[in-house]
Design a protein around this motif. Structure first.
Motif, short mmCIF file in Angstrom:
data_model
loop_
_atom_site.label_atom_id
_atom_site.label_comp_id
_atom_site.label_asym_id
_atom_site.label_seq_id
_atom_site.Cartn_x
_atom_site.Cartn_y
_atom_site.Cartn_z
N PRO A 119 -31.98 19.87 -25.12
CA PRO A 119 -31.72 18.47 -25.47
C PRO A 119 -32.75 17.52 -24.88
O PRO A 119 -33.15 16.54 -25.51
N THR A 135 -35.93 18.03 -24.25
CA THR A 135 -37.14 18.07 -25.08
C THR A 135 -36.92 17.29 -26.37
O THR A 135 -37.81 16.58 -26.85
N MET A 136 -35.70 17.42 -26.95
CA MET A 136 -35.39 16.71 -28.19
C MET A 136 -35.41 15.20 -27.99
O MET A 136 -35.89 14.45 -28.83
N PHE A 137 -34.85 14.74 -26.85
CA PHE A 137 -34.86 13.30 -26.58
C PHE A 137 -36.31 12.80 -26.48
O PHE A 137 -36.66 11.74 -27.00
N ALA A 152 -38.91 14.14 -27.92
CA ALA A 152 -39.46 14.14 -29.28
C ALA A 152 -38.97 12.92 -30.05
O ALA A 152 -39.71 12.32 -30.84
N ALA A 206 -29.69 16.17 -30.29
CA ALA A 206 -29.75 16.32 -28.83
C ALA A 206 -28.43 15.88 -28.21
O ALA A 206 -27.91 16.54 -27.31
N THR A 256 -25.82 18.17 -26.12
CA THR A 256 -25.50 17.77 -24.75
C THR A 256 -23.99 17.71 -24.55
O THR A 256 -23.46 18.22 -23.57
#
Lengths: 193, 252
Positions: free
Chosen positions: A173, A175-177, A179, B188, B192
């Motif tokens: 997550p 890394t996704m944030f 990105a 994400a 989470t």
């Protein structure tokens, strides 16, 4: 066809419609191979090499064989096989003929066969009715856009490696944030249109 | 839940809940992020992937004793690509609107790693019926999670539920959620939340419940069909690099 149209394809595919951050192609390597700038740039270089080469070859196959014979519906099957074979062939060729380049790119090549960015770029060439030259420029721009974003992400992740992050957000997550924030920044390029 | 292994019901439960491809083993990220601008797109994409997954699994399983080990990957590619082409043409004929909004992501089902992953990890080793239901289970799990993502993005981003606007909500909607950054952000956040809940339950009960994404950094290599090819090679490269750095330090 003029030079301006080529330049506009270049900017469109590289920045405005960035392959990772706005078209979501090639997400797996984007997230998986972006731990270090060094590996990310290796991956970026390999992707540039393969996408440009496959847009040349698939462009020729489409314009001289598939389209004139009315076999457009075979596009997907033919392109994916050509790409898979091409990657294998390039790996063998480099190993034998250009060992120094093989050392730099070799390990990344098997990763690329199932990278949807390659097939995506080739299919977009057909969908947008680009001729061979425009297709090559589009392929090159797409792959440079990929290299750009994966190197930026790797740089950010290197910086943030020792930050304290809540347990639930760690890893994927986070890394996704990152990105997501990069994608917001890339949205700014749509002003270039 | 205690179900007998490799029965149709167990396979469905496994795909939808236990090994949900999107939220648990984090595979097939490209379509998950790209087409989830609305819940309807999510359902369309999910169901077409389910059809391909189930049929490809069935045929690969039927042919598993015929396909030689060395050329199994190209054989999988041909089988999967044929089914994708069929689905592509059928959708173009019967659901032209959906086909338009999903666009290039339909032919790209070919390179969806969920399908390769299941072919390699399950269908190539198991009986046809179980493989078929494994495909349906995985496909429905994928459909369920991308529909949820699509629902959240559509509701927040354009103030609508399945295409019907809710009151005057669209006037206050942050459009960023239906644009590219919103996709990363919503996925994400969902992962989470799931990890937070599972971590809390595990801490309280002391029982390890499920594999979570935190086992891996970044994308989930351990679930990928190509891990022997690339992950192993990566470890080698990282070792080589570390050795080089040591040599440099030694010289200095």
């Amino acid at each position: 066809m003029s030079t301006t149209s080529l330049i506009s394809i270049l900017i469109m595919s590289m920045l405005i419609n960035n392959v990772v951050l706005s078209q979501f192609l090639g997400i797996c390597p984007f997230l998986g191979v972006s731990k270090k700038v060094e590996t990310a740039s290796g991956m970026g270089a390999a992707v540039i090499f393969v996408i440009t080469l496959s847009s040349i070859i698939c462009g020729i196959i489409y314009h001289f064989i598939l389209h004139p014979l009315g076999l457009d519906y075979l596009n997907t099957i033919v392109f994916i096989l050509v790409i898979a074979a091409l990657v294998q062939f390039v790996e063998m060729f480099l190993k034998k003929a250009v060992p120094s380049l093989y050392k730099a790119l070799g390990v990344y090549l098997p990763l690329i066969t199932t990278n949807c960015a390659v097939l995506g770029a080739v299919l977009l060439n057909v969908q947008n009715e680009y001729n061979i030259l425009e297709g090559i420029v589009n392929g090159l721009a797409t792959s440079v856009g990929f290299a750009l974003s994966i190197i930026i992400l790797a740089g950010l992740r290197e910086k943030m490696q020792y930050n304290r992050i809540p347990k639930a957000v760690q890893g994927f997550p986070f890394t996704m944030f990152t990105a997501s924030l990069m994608a917001i920044a890339f949205c700014g390029f749509s002003g270039l249109k | 839940m205690n179900l007998e292994k490799n029965t149709p019901l167990e396979r469905l439960y496994n795909g939808i809940v236990k090994e949900n491809p999107t939220l648990v083993i984090v595979l097939g990220m490209c379509p998950t992020l790209a087409v989830t601008t609305s819940a309807m797109n999510g359902i369309g994409m999910g169901l077409s992937t389910t059809v391909v997954l189930a049929l490809a699994n069935l045929f690969i399983s039927l042919l598993r004793n015929v396909i030689p080990d060395d050329i199994r990957i190209p054989s999988f590619i041909v089988i999967i690509a044929s089914f994708v082409t069929m689905v592509d043409m059928l959708m173009q004929a019967y659901t032209p609107e959906l086909y338009k909004s999903l666009g290039i992501y339909i032919p790209l089902i070919v390179v969806n790693c969920i399908i390769f992953g299941r072919a390699e990890a399950y269908a190539y080793k198991n009986k046809p019926l179980a493989s078929f239901f494994d495909g349906i289970g995985m496909g429905l799990g994928f459909t369920a999670s991308i529909t949820v993502i699509g629902f959240v993005r559509e509701l927040i981003g354009s103030g609508a539920v399945f295409g019907h606007t809710v009151g005057n909500l669209p006037d206050y909607s942050p459009t960023i959620f239906v644009m590219a950054p919103g996709a990363f952000m919503v996925l994400a956040t969902l992962i989470t939340i799931r990890a937070y809940i599972i971590n809390r339950i595990e801490e309280k009960s002391g029982v390890r419940l499920a594999v979570t994404h935190t086992d891996e950094e970044g994308a989930n290599c351990s679930a990928c069909a190509f891990r022997d090819n690339c992950a192993g090679k990566f470890e080698k490269v990282e070792k080589m690099m570390a050795e080089k750095e040591k040599e440099k330090e030694g010289k200095a």
